[in-house]
Design a protein around this motif. Structure first.
Motif, PDB file in Angstrom:
ATOM      1  N   GLY A   1       0.785  -1.217   0.000  1.00 28.70           N
ATOM      2  CA  GLY A   1       0.000   0.000   0.000  1.00 28.70           C
ATOM      3  C   GLY A   1       0.822   1.273   0.000  1.00 28.70           C
ATOM      4  O   GLY A   1       2.010   1.285  -0.359  1.00 28.70           O
ATOM      5  N   TYR A   2       0.191   2.365   0.442  1.00 28.54           N
ATOM      6  CA  TYR A   2       0.746   3.702   0.292  1.00 28.54           C
ATOM      7  C   TYR A   2       1.478   4.231   1.534  1.00 28.54           C
ATOM      8  O   TYR A   2       2.415   5.023   1.426  1.00 28.54           O
ATOM      9  N   CYS A   3       1.013   3.852   2.738  1.00 28.19           N
ATOM     10  CA  CYS A   3       1.400   4.561   3.967  1.00 28.19           C
ATOM     11  C   CYS A   3       2.906   4.679   4.170  1.00 28.19           C
ATOM     12  O   CYS A   3       3.440   5.778   4.388  1.00 28.19           O
ATOM     13  N   GLN A   4       3.613   3.550   4.123  1.00 27.13           N
ATOM     14  CA  GLN A   4       5.051   3.583   4.367  1.00 27.13           C
ATOM     15  C   GLN A   4       5.769   4.374   3.277  1.00 27.13           C
ATOM     16  O   GLN A   4       6.719   5.121   3.548  1.00 27.13           O
ATOM     17  N   LYS A   5       5.293   4.254   2.041  1.00 28.94           N
ATOM     18  CA  LYS A   5       5.936   4.958   0.930  1.00 28.94           C
ATOM     19  C   LYS A   5       5.766   6.465   1.067  1.00 28.94           C
ATOM     20  O   LYS A   5       6.686   7.238   0.767  1.00 28.94           O
TER      21      LYS A   5
ATOM     22  N   VAL B   1       7.387   8.895  14.200  1.00 29.09           N
ATOM     23  CA  VAL B   1       6.185   8.685  13.409  1.00 29.09           C
ATOM     24  C   VAL B   1       5.335   7.600  14.071  1.00 29.09           C
ATOM     25  O   VAL B   1       5.760   6.448  14.180  1.00 29.09           O
ATOM     26  N   TYR B   2       4.153   7.982  14.538  1.00 24.81           N
ATOM     27  CA  TYR B   2       3.213   7.026  15.135  1.00 24.81           C
ATOM     28  C   TYR B   2       2.581   6.176  14.040  1.00 24.81           C
ATOM     29  O   TYR B   2       2.414   4.965  14.187  1.00 24.81           O
ATOM     30  N   GLY B   3       2.216   6.831  12.960  1.00 22.90           N
ATOM     31  CA  GLY B   3       1.545   6.164  11.849  1.00 22.90           C
ATOM     32  C   GLY B   3       1.067   7.205  10.868  1.00 22.90           C
ATOM     33  O   GLY B   3       1.708   8.253  10.695  1.00 22.90           O
ATOM     34  N   THR B   4      -0.087   6.977  10.263  1.00 20.06           N
ATOM     35  CA  THR B   4      -0.599   7.925   9.286  1.00 20.06           C
ATOM     36  C   THR B   4      -2.111   8.080   9.415  1.00 20.06           C
ATOM     37  O   THR B   4      -2.815   7.175   9.858  1.00 20.06           O
ATOM     38  N   LEU B   5      -2.566   9.262   9.006  1.00 22.37           N
ATOM     39  CA  LEU B   5      -3.988   9.506   8.784  1.00 22.37           C
ATOM     40  C   LEU B   5      -4.184   9.488   7.273  1.00 22.37           C
ATOM     41  O   LEU B   5      -3.613  10.313   6.564  1.00 22.37           O
ATOM     42  N   CYS B   6      -4.953   8.509   6.807  1.00 20.36           N
ATOM     43  CA  CYS B   6      -5.105   8.319   5.366  1.00 20.36           C
ATOM     44  C   CYS B   6      -6.572   8.341   4.959  1.00 20.36           C
ATOM     45  O   CYS B   6      -7.457   7.988   5.750  1.00 20.36           O
ATOM     46  N   CYS B   7      -6.809   8.723   3.738  1.00 13.96           N
ATOM     47  CA  CYS B   7      -8.132   8.594   3.161  1.00 13.96           C
ATOM     48  C   CYS B   7      -7.996   8.405   1.660  1.00 13.96           C
ATOM     49  O   CYS B   7      -6.997   8.823   1.057  1.00 13.96           O
ATOM     50  N   PHE B   8      -8.963   7.716   1.077  1.00 16.34           N
ATOM     51  CA  PHE B   8      -8.947   7.552  -0.378  1.00 16.34           C
ATOM     52  C   PHE B   8     -10.365   7.399  -0.905  1.00 16.34           C
ATOM     53  O   PHE B   8     -11.301   7.082  -0.151  1.00 16.34           O
ATOM     54  N   SER B   9     -10.507   7.635  -2.168  1.00 12.64           N
ATOM     55  CA  SER B   9     -11.787   7.421  -2.845  1.00 12.64           C
ATOM     56  C   SER B   9     -11.562   6.425  -3.965  1.00 12.64           C
ATOM     57  O   SER B   9     -10.451   6.253  -4.463  1.00 12.64           O
ATOM     58  N   TYR B  10     -12.625   5.780  -4.358  1.00 13.13           N
ATOM     59  CA  TYR B  10     -12.509   4.777  -5.414  1.00 13.13           C
ATOM     60  C   TYR B  10     -12.314   5.416  -6.781  1.00 13.13           C
ATOM     61  O   TYR B  10     -11.754   4.800  -7.691  1.00 13.13           O
ATOM     62  N   GLN B  11     -12.764   6.663  -6.903  1.00 14.31           N
ATOM     63  CA  GLN B  11     -12.611   7.401  -8.154  1.00 14.31           C
ATOM     64  C   GLN B  11     -11.717   8.623  -7.915  1.00 14.31           C
ATOM     65  O   GLN B  11     -11.612   9.104  -6.779  1.00 14.31           O
ATOM     66  N   PRO B  12     -11.078   9.143  -8.961  1.00 13.71           N
ATOM     67  CA  PRO B  12     -10.303  10.381  -8.800  1.00 13.71           C
ATOM     68  C   PRO B  12     -11.207  11.529  -8.328  1.00 13.71           C
ATOM     69  O   PRO B  12     -12.393  11.578  -8.666  1.00 13.71           O
ATOM     70  N   VAL B  13     -10.625  12.424  -7.514  1.00 18.32           N
ATOM     71  CA  VAL B  13     -11.342  13.622  -7.064  1.00 18.32           C
ATOM     72  C   VAL B  13     -10.492  14.819  -7.470  1.00 18.32           C
ATOM     73  O   VAL B  13      -9.641  15.297  -6.722  1.00 18.32           O
ATOM     74  N   ASP B  14     -10.723  15.296  -8.680  1.00 14.86           N
ATOM     75  CA  ASP B  14      -9.888  16.368  -9.223  1.00 14.86           C
ATOM     76  C   ASP B  14     -10.127  17.706  -8.544  1.00 14.86           C
ATOM     77  O   ASP B  14      -9.334  18.640  -8.723  1.00 14.86           O
TER      78      ASP B  14
END
Length: 412
Positions: free
Chosen positions: A77-81, A126-139
């Motif tokens: 996934g994305y978090c570590q990167k 770094v404790y971790g991350t606050l992440c969010c995503f959508s299934y479609q692009p949000v331009d």
């Protein structure tokens, strides 16, 4: 007066924060706000460990492939990167960022847009991350939206820092209490309770003292113990030590021990107050401040002890609204007037009127009255005139060691 002495309550310095903190439900609300503000389908807080990250909190649309509590390898996934700088935290359109498009989950979930902000603790770890995503692009996402996410992440860093400090403090308190019990540092002292009419000692209230660092008042020790789940264990130790001294006193003397309702209902007192104990010489004090959620259960738990002669006292009467509920539901043989009423009663008509009413009520229902905290002769004179049966306080005698208490009891 409590078994452990009438001292200010122990206060966890971080308690105000946690009493009003967001908690699990509040964190879920934070994620809802993030999702709504940023038009995301999924928002979560991940906590980094050595080789994986745990999705401790997750808010998502139904049928999300991610689950709260799920552990995901750091390489996935994305978090570590994002944390390592290999990917930007702000990706409105994942197909336009080669590094994001190459991640398998981008297609399998799918992830059309992704925003991530590191959660940093006070020490910059770094404790971790606050992440969010959508299934479609949000331009429509802007850098301003990313600033909002960073603001939420900063708040979460503060929250998790405070939570870690609170947990560490709880561990320290638990260690201190365990050490105090293991080192036999709890000592019982005995405060005489005087029969006013006969001007002689009727019995003793058993109070706890702690001979160990850190220096805390007795109430601070007991309240801290209750705060970490060791309260009843410490209560039992104090009662055991107090009752161990019972045979040393003349048969006419009673010993008062303080018991929380939770301890009484738990059944843990039964082994201490075994059949060989002369319960006619034991007074069980329930403090006015103690919260009672089930009077029927408390009365039922007390019944076997009272049937064998134990006396029930309601402590600190008049100090708050619970007094009358305790008295009416438990029908105690003894009602103890709180020191807030007895002190300065010789100079305060309001205190005198309240005490007069309580004393009259107690005698009407067949209960005896003990006045606590008597510190001056004029106070004792007024209490005697009002018909108080017993009294205790520094004017009459300070708490005594076992040897001194036994000597005084035999002298009287």
């Amino acid at each position: 007066m409590p078994l452990h002495g009438n001292q200010p309550d122990y206060k966890d310095p971080l308690a105000p924060f946690f009493e009003h903190s967001v908690g699990a439900a509040g964190l879920d609300r934070v994620l809802q706000v993030v999702r709504r503000h940023l038009s995301m389908d999924v928002a979560f807080i991940s906590r980094f460990r050595d080789t994986d990250r745990v999705l401790d909190y997750l808010n998502a649309e139904p049928d999300c492939v991610l689950q709260q509590g799920q552990a995901v390898p750091l390489s996935v996934g994305y978090c570590q990167k994002v944390s390592d700088g290999e990917l930007p935290g702000f990706i409105p359109h994942t197909a336009l960022v080669p590094g994001a498009a190459a991640i398998p989950e981008t297609a399998s979930i799918p992830i059309g847009s992704h925003l991530s902000a590191p959660i940093l603790l006070e020490n910059r770890r770094v404790y971790g991350t606050l992440c969010c995503f959508s299934y479609q692009p949000v331009d429509s996402l802007t850098e301003r939206d990313m600033e909002v996410l960073h603001a939420f992440a900063e708040f979460l860093g503060f929250y998790f820092d405070a939570e870690a400090k609170h947990e560490q403090q709880q561990e320290n308190v638990t260690r201190d209490i365990r050490m105090a019990m293991a080192a036999d540092s709890l000592r019982i002292v005995f405060q005489p309770v005087y029969d006013i009419a006969q001007r002689r000692i009727h019995g003793f209230e058993c109070l706890s003292r702690f001979d160990i660092e850190p220096r805390r008042s007795p109430d601070q020790w007991f309240n801290a113990a209750h705060g970490v789940g060791l309260g009843m264990e410490l209560e039992l130790l104090a009662i055991r030590k107090a009752l161990f001294a019972l045979p040393a006193f003349p048969a006419s003397m009673q010993l008062n021990v303080n018991c929380s309702p939770a301890l009484i209902i738990s059944g843990a007192l039964q082994p201490l107050l075994y059949d060989g104990t002369d319960l006619s010489r034991v007074v069980l004090e329930v403090t006015e401040h103690a919260i009672v959620t089930d009077y029927a259960a408390l009365a039922e738990a007390l019944q076997p002890f009272r049937a064998r002669g134990a006396v029930l006292a309601v402590d600190d009467a008049g100090a708050g609204y619970s007094s009358m509920r305790h008295i009416l539901n438990l029908q105690p043989e003894v009602i103890k007037l709180d020191m807030s009423i007895t002190q300065s009663i010789d100079r305060d008509n309001h205190r005198r009127a309240l005490a007069k009413g309580l004393i009259s009520f107690a005698h009407e229902i067949g209960s005896l009255i003990v006045a606590e905290g008597v510190e001056k002769a004029p106070e004792l004179d007024v209490l005697r005139q009002l018909g108080v049966d017993y009294a205790q306080g520094y004017y009459l005698a300070r708490p005594l060691s076992l040897d001194d208490a036994v000597y005084r009891s035999r002298e009287d």
